[in-house]
Scaffold this motif. Structure first.
Motif, PDB file in Angstrom:
ATOM      1  N   SER A 148     -38.987  90.803-104.768  1.00 39.30           N
ATOM      2  CA  SER A 148     -39.053  89.530-105.497  1.00 39.30           C
ATOM      3  C   SER A 148     -40.267  89.434-106.423  1.00 39.30           C
ATOM      4  N   LEU A 149     -41.240  90.311-106.231  1.00 37.41           N
ATOM      5  CA  LEU A 149     -42.502  90.151-106.961  1.00 37.41           C
ATOM      6  C   LEU A 149     -42.579  90.962-108.249  1.00 37.41           C
ATOM      7  N   ASP A 150     -41.859  92.074-108.287  1.00 37.05           N
ATOM      8  CA  ASP A 150     -41.918  92.914-109.484  1.00 37.05           C
ATOM      9  C   ASP A 150     -40.646  93.741-109.557  1.00 37.05           C
ATOM     10  N   HIS A 151     -40.568  94.601-110.566  1.00 38.72           N
ATOM     11  CA  HIS A 151     -39.368  95.429-110.676  1.00 38.72           C
ATOM     12  C   HIS A 151     -39.735  96.912-110.689  1.00 38.72           C
ATOM     13  N   ARG A 152     -40.708  97.263-109.862  1.00 37.76           N
ATOM     14  CA  ARG A 152     -41.126  98.663-109.846  1.00 37.76           C
ATOM     15  C   ARG A 152     -40.063  99.585-109.274  1.00 37.76           C
ATOM     16  N   TRP A 153     -39.130  99.069-108.497  1.00 41.70           N
ATOM     17  CA  TRP A 153     -38.087  99.932-107.925  1.00 41.70           C
ATOM     18  C   TRP A 153     -36.735  99.739-108.601  1.00 41.70           C
ATOM     19  N   LEU A 154     -36.774  99.209-109.805  1.00 41.77           N
ATOM     20  CA  LEU A 154     -35.546  99.068-110.610  1.00 41.77           C
ATOM     21  C   LEU A 154     -35.354 100.304-111.489  1.00 41.77           C
ATOM     22  N   SER A 155     -34.149 100.849-111.450  1.00 36.90           N
ATOM     23  CA  SER A 155     -33.773 101.893-112.402  1.00 36.90           C
ATOM     24  C   SER A 155     -32.545 101.412-113.168  1.00 36.90           C
ATOM     25  N   ILE A 156     -32.445 101.808-114.406  1.00 34.71           N
ATOM     26  CA  ILE A 156     -31.290 101.414-115.221  1.00 34.71           C
ATOM     27  C   ILE A 156     -30.401 102.625-115.474  1.00 34.71           C
ATOM     28  N   ASN A 157     -29.191 102.543-114.968  1.00 34.63           N
ATOM     29  CA  ASN A 157     -28.190 103.524-115.383  1.00 34.63           C
ATOM     30  C   ASN A 157     -27.818 103.164-116.815  1.00 34.63           C
ATOM     31  N   THR A 158     -27.943 104.134-117.698  1.00 33.58           N
ATOM     32  CA  THR A 158     -27.880 103.793-119.119  1.00 33.58           C
ATOM     33  C   THR A 158     -26.481 103.396-119.594  1.00 33.58           C
ATOM     34  N   ALA A 159     -25.470 103.562-118.757  1.00 30.51           N
ATOM     35  CA  ALA A 159     -24.145 103.024-119.102  1.00 30.51           C
ATOM     36  C   ALA A 159     -24.205 101.496-119.204  1.00 30.51           C
ATOM     37  N   THR A 160     -25.137 100.904-118.489  1.00 32.37           N
ATOM     38  CA  THR A 160     -25.251  99.439-118.439  1.00 32.37           C
ATOM     39  C   THR A 160     -25.490  98.832-119.819  1.00 32.37           C
ATOM     40  N   VAL A 161     -26.223  99.579-120.644  1.00 31.07           N
ATOM     41  CA  VAL A 161     -26.490  99.105-122.021  1.00 31.07           C
ATOM     42  C   VAL A 161     -25.985 100.133-123.034  1.00 31.07           C
ATOM     43  N   ARG A 162     -24.885 100.748-122.663  1.00 29.13           N
ATOM     44  CA  ARG A 162     -24.243 101.720-123.565  1.00 29.13           C
ATOM     45  C   ARG A 162     -23.936 101.079-124.920  1.00 29.13           C
ATOM     46  N   LYS A 163     -23.578  99.809-124.874  1.00 31.73           N
ATOM     47  CA  LYS A 163     -23.307  99.068-126.105  1.00 31.73           C
ATOM     48  C   LYS A 163     -24.198  97.836-126.158  1.00 31.73           C
ATOM     49  N   SER A 164     -24.613  97.469-127.354  1.00 30.99           N
ATOM     50  CA  SER A 164     -25.364  96.239-127.584  1.00 30.99           C
ATOM     51  C   SER A 164     -24.576  95.434-128.610  1.00 30.99           C
ATOM     52  N   ARG A 165     -24.177  94.226-128.244  1.00 31.91           N
ATOM     53  CA  ARG A 165     -23.272  93.432-129.090  1.00 31.91           C
ATOM     54  C   ARG A 165     -22.026  94.229-129.496  1.00 31.91           C
ATOM     55  N   GLY A 166     -21.530  95.018-128.531  1.00 28.60           N
ATOM     56  CA  GLY A 166     -20.280  95.748-128.748  1.00 28.60           C
ATOM     57  C   GLY A 166     -20.408  97.041-129.533  1.00 28.60           C
ATOM     58  N   VAL A 167     -21.651  97.381-129.965  1.00 30.62           N
ATOM     59  CA  VAL A 167     -21.844  98.587-130.771  1.00 30.62           C
ATOM     60  C   VAL A 167     -22.624  99.623-129.961  1.00 30.62           C
ATOM     61  N   ASP A 168     -22.216 100.890-130.077  1.00 26.76           N
ATOM     62  CA  ASP A 168     -22.908 101.955-129.341  1.00 26.76           C
ATOM     63  C   ASP A 168     -24.407 101.936-129.628  1.00 26.76           C
ATOM     64  N   LEU A 169     -25.189 102.058-128.571  1.00 27.78           N
ATOM     65  CA  LEU A 169     -26.647 102.034-128.693  1.00 27.78           C
ATOM     66  C   LEU A 169     -27.174 103.431-128.370  1.00 27.78           C
ATOM     67  N   PRO A 170     -27.956 104.044-129.273  1.00 28.33           N
ATOM     68  CA  PRO A 170     -28.471 105.400-128.989  1.00 28.33           C
ATOM     69  C   PRO A 170     -29.380 105.394-127.765  1.00 28.33           C
TER      70      PRO A 170
END
Lengths: 300, 300
Positions: free
Chosen positions: A5-27
């Motif tokens: 609850s205090l920080d996000h040091r153990w957060l990892s992002i699978n890059t599929a999660t933001v594969r698109k930004s506003r529907g457009v492929d994001l490099p």
């Protein structure tokens, strides 16, 4: 259990999660920079996203930014309709191991494949037992190579609704049965309690429903728990593939499952992996990452 | 294993399959007459379809035509958010047993329910263990009543993609664990080898993916195998509920599974149960029934 609850040091992002930004492929380079700028310390990229920019570029970028890879997505897809297909899968999986090594990933995640041709809507046959036997043989062969370069392989059991076309390993029990056969767990012989050469990726989306989940997490133990993936199961779920929900928006008791996993000694990242054609992929990626950070604190 | 290629004497029609004809609701009386006129000897009607016409009418009609009921759909939906909800479920399930008796059904099929409220998109909580415990208690209570009127109860494990909103019993193993607890199988004491008071309905759509399927069918044995349902798994599957395929159009090796079930001594009907918003429900019901007959001969 760790306090998220205090920080996000153990957060990892699978890059599929933001594969698109506003529907457009994001490099992938932009995804990585957006993660790093938010203090996100780890990612798990997809091979196609890496290939689109170039392995060298990504490798240098993650090292420069000091990012870790909680995993690399993905190897697998072992079954094939003929010998040539099996060879191609084998060769491609070796390349995936090499890339994972270059990127210093914690593990290579295996989505093992289903009936050959089914993903394209043209299944070559209906023999899931044969597919499962090809998966076992494929993992066995890849494991020899991965062991030699010290890259752990994480079998990801996929939800049974993907058994035909994406992965015919569908429960943690089934995955661990394969681990038992191919990589009997003998830490005392190997002289360490680090990650096993062959283990599992526990994705709450795929396994939350399993009445044997807690028992099988305990069976896996620390050395075989190589990755922990989070998102949420929505009611209703509108699409079999692209309707994975943001943590807190669905019915999975994520902290309960994380408690079981950490109870075995797992101390790695919680990797957010969301496919969401109609929702999150339509938003700005910065908003999505900010939401991941906020939900990681209160719903994971 | 019985030869189905010569006739359709072991075909039963779950009446959801022809719930609509050309997209329009079809009364159960017309469904029944269309089945009887084709020499179909058994059906499995849904409660709402019976209620829409009237129990007496349907009861007389099936007796007049000499139709059997391979099952009655359905009891269950045990979990609730409060005591009143639990009581309502209990009372409604007793009525379902009574109706099944009046219709002389082979068994009452139980779709046990999931998280309360989830089917309406408003889950009351995320505690699937609680839902499962309410299911076990609900079946225990109903079993006392059903046993007294000699109506077998068939737990239908539903595919894990329905765990949240329709049924939190998701594998044959899990269903049989409940049978072991609530109705220990002691044929020698009961002095017969007829159907158990509590058993299972094996629907290939829900269980085909299960790596333990063969072993659990053998564990069930003849007395607990109360119903066998068929349709097919399509690749791709476009909808979680209403995209069940016609036998032969998908990837389930139905004869393989039927062989396992009959290997235990099962000699009942193969009940066709298809929900198909965009396909079969848009066709004329006569065409659908004719297709069921043809596919029963060559793909079941």
């Amino acid at each position: 259990m760790r306090d998220f609850s205090l920080d996000h040091r153990w957060l990892s992002i699978n890059t599929a999660t933001v594969r698109k930004s506003r529907g457009v492929d994001l490099p992938l380079t932009e995804i990585i920079e957006a993660c790093a700028s938010r203090g996100i310390r780890a990612i798990s990229p997809w091979r196609d996203q890496v290939a689109a920019v170039g392995l060298d570029t990504i490798s240098k970028l993650v090292r420069t930014l000091g990012l870790e890879l909680s995993g690399y997505c993905r190897g697998g897809m072992f079954p094939a309709a003929d010998a040539q297909g099996l060879r191609m899968a084998r060769d491609d999986n070796r390349r995936a191991v090499d890339e994972a090594c270059e990127l210093q990933a914690a593990c290579l995640v295996l989505v093992v494949g289903g009936l050959p041709g089914a993903l394209a809507g043209k299944p070559a046959h209906k023999d899931i037992a044969l597919a499962r036997s090809q998966v076992r043989d494929g993992i066995a062969e890849l494991l020899d190579y991965a062991r030699s370069v010290r890259m752990p392989l994480a079998i990801e059991p996929l939800h049974p609704m993907y058994a035909a076309d994406r992965a015919c390993i569908n429960t943690l029990e089934q995955a661990l049965d394969i681990c038992d056969v191919l990589d009997p767990d003998r830490p005392e012989r190997e002289g360490h309690d680090g990650p096993a050469a062959l283990g599992v990726a526990v994705d709450v989306y795929h396994v939350w429903w399993d009445p044997k989940l807690k028992a099988q997490i305990e069976r896996a133990g620390k050395r075989r728990l190589l990755a922990f993936h989070v998102c949420d199961w929505l009611t209703p779920t509108r699409d079999l593939l692209n309707d994975r929900g943001m943590m807190g928006d669905g019915i999975i008791d994520i902290p309960l499952i994380r408690g079981w996993v950490e109870g075995q000694g797992f101390a790695g990242y919680s990797e957010v992996e969301i496919f969401s054609t109609d929702n999150w992929w339509q938003r700005n990626h910065g908003e999505v990452l900010d939401t991941c950070i906020e939900r990681h604190r209160r719903a994971v």
